[in-house]
Design an enzyme around this catalytic site. Structure first.
Site, PDB file in Angstrom:
ATOM      1  N   ASP A  11       0.556  -1.350  -0.377  1.00  0.00           N
ATOM      2  CA  ASP A  11       0.013   0.226   0.233  1.00  0.00           C
ATOM      3  C   ASP A  11       0.753   0.855  -0.652  1.00  0.00           C
ATOM      4  OD1 ASP A  11      -2.371  -1.552  -0.023  1.00  0.00           O
ATOM      5  OD2 ASP A  11      -2.562  -1.639   1.999  1.00  0.00           O
ATOM      6  N   ASP A 130     -13.285  -5.608  -2.566  1.00  0.00           N
ATOM      7  CA  ASP A 130     -13.565  -5.269  -1.186  1.00  0.00           C
ATOM      8  C   ASP A 130     -15.543  -5.293  -0.531  1.00  0.00           C
ATOM      9  OD1 ASP A 130     -11.304  -4.116  -1.968  1.00  0.00           O
ATOM     10  OD2 ASP A 130     -11.204  -2.341  -1.593  1.00  0.00           O
TER      11      ASP A 130
END
Length: 285
Positions: A11, A130
């Site tokens: 990330d 997600d």
């Protein structure tokens, strides 16, 4: 038999690797290019960069990171975060990535995936999902999209009667904007539809498990893996090597993604592959 893949995920925020729990409580985990070189040396099968602050003015940062990474590593590289146009995809591919991961823009305009797959090929279009388990109250404030009136898309819409879910089985809804917004979409049905539209792969993240190190949501992973004909990457919750095994074998995923256990050197990619091979999983060493 195709080898199962081990994929570290980085990330990236403002040019640094970070890691959080359930998308919050962020802490620094180093330089992205240095991390990429490290994982390449360990034998990672692929690497994923997620640009978690991918506003227009910051896009140049991730392009620079991708260019520098592509110069020094040779494993496939996927980049996601803030991809809104076909030009965004072209810029990332030209910078040196092999695949792009798309979530929010696909939810806003599902036909964007069709256009992207037609222009660049399904092999480089990854749809990120997600997903969060639907429970009483969790869908309060969830929103639909302008295209919800499209009769060809009605099978992916999460009806009001499904929150909380009724009947047998569990329902998962989709989140966008880095977990900040819930959408009235059935995650498993969405995966099927995105496959029809040309998605070549899915990065499936359990929001309930992300960063917790409690293991992947196996029920979710298996449901999506069984529903589609393209590879599924299990993501969200890896805390032990056994969790990787469970994601691949019980969840029937084609690859497992992990962040914390690799970033903070609890295990190496080599550790993971040797463990999986000892359990009879076909991996490349």
């Amino acid at each position: 038999m195709l080898a199962k893949r081990i994929i570290p995920c980085l990330d990236v925020r403002d040019g640094r690797v970070v890691k959080g729990v359930n998308f919050v409580n962020i802490r620094d985990a180093g330089d992205p290019v240095e991390n990429a070189i490290f994982y390449d040396g360990q034998g990672a099968d692929e690497l994923i960069f997620l640009d978690i602050t991918a506003s227009h003015e910051k896009r140049k940062i991730i392009l620079d990171v991708v260019e520098k990474t592509a110069e020094d590593v040779f494993m496939p590289l996927t980049v996601g975060g803030g991809i809104k146009t076909l030009d965004d995809i072209r810029d990332l591919l030209n910078a040196g990535c092999d695949k792009v991961s798309i979530n929010t823009t696909a939810v806003k305009d599902p036909y964007f995936i069709s256009r992207a797959a037609e222009k660049f090929g399904s092999q480089c279009i990854v749809v990120a999902i997600d997903a969060k388990r639907v429970e009483a109250g969790i869908m309060d404030g969830a929103t639909g999209e302008d295209w919800f009136s499209d009769p060809g898309m009605k099978d992916v819409i999460l009806e009001a009667s499904q929150h909380p879910p009724v009947g047998e089985g569990t329902t998962w809804a989709i989140s966008t904007h880095g977990g900040r917004k819930m959408k009235l979409l059935n995650a498993v049905a969405w995966a099927r539809k995105m496959t029809e539209f040309g998605a070549g792969e899915f990065m499936l993240t359990s929001m309930d498990r992300d960063g917790t190190k409690d293991g992947y949501d196996i029920e979710l992973t298996r449901a999506v893996s069984d529903a589609v004909s393209v590879p599924v990457i299990a993501s969200g919750g890896a805390g032990t090597l056994e969790h990787l095994y469970e994601g691949l074998v019980e969840g029937r995923a084609d690859a497992v993604l992990a962040a914390s256990i690799f970033h903070f050197r609890e295990f190496t990619v080599r550790d993971a592959k040797e463990f999986l091979r000892s359990k009879g999983v076909h991996v490349r060493l």
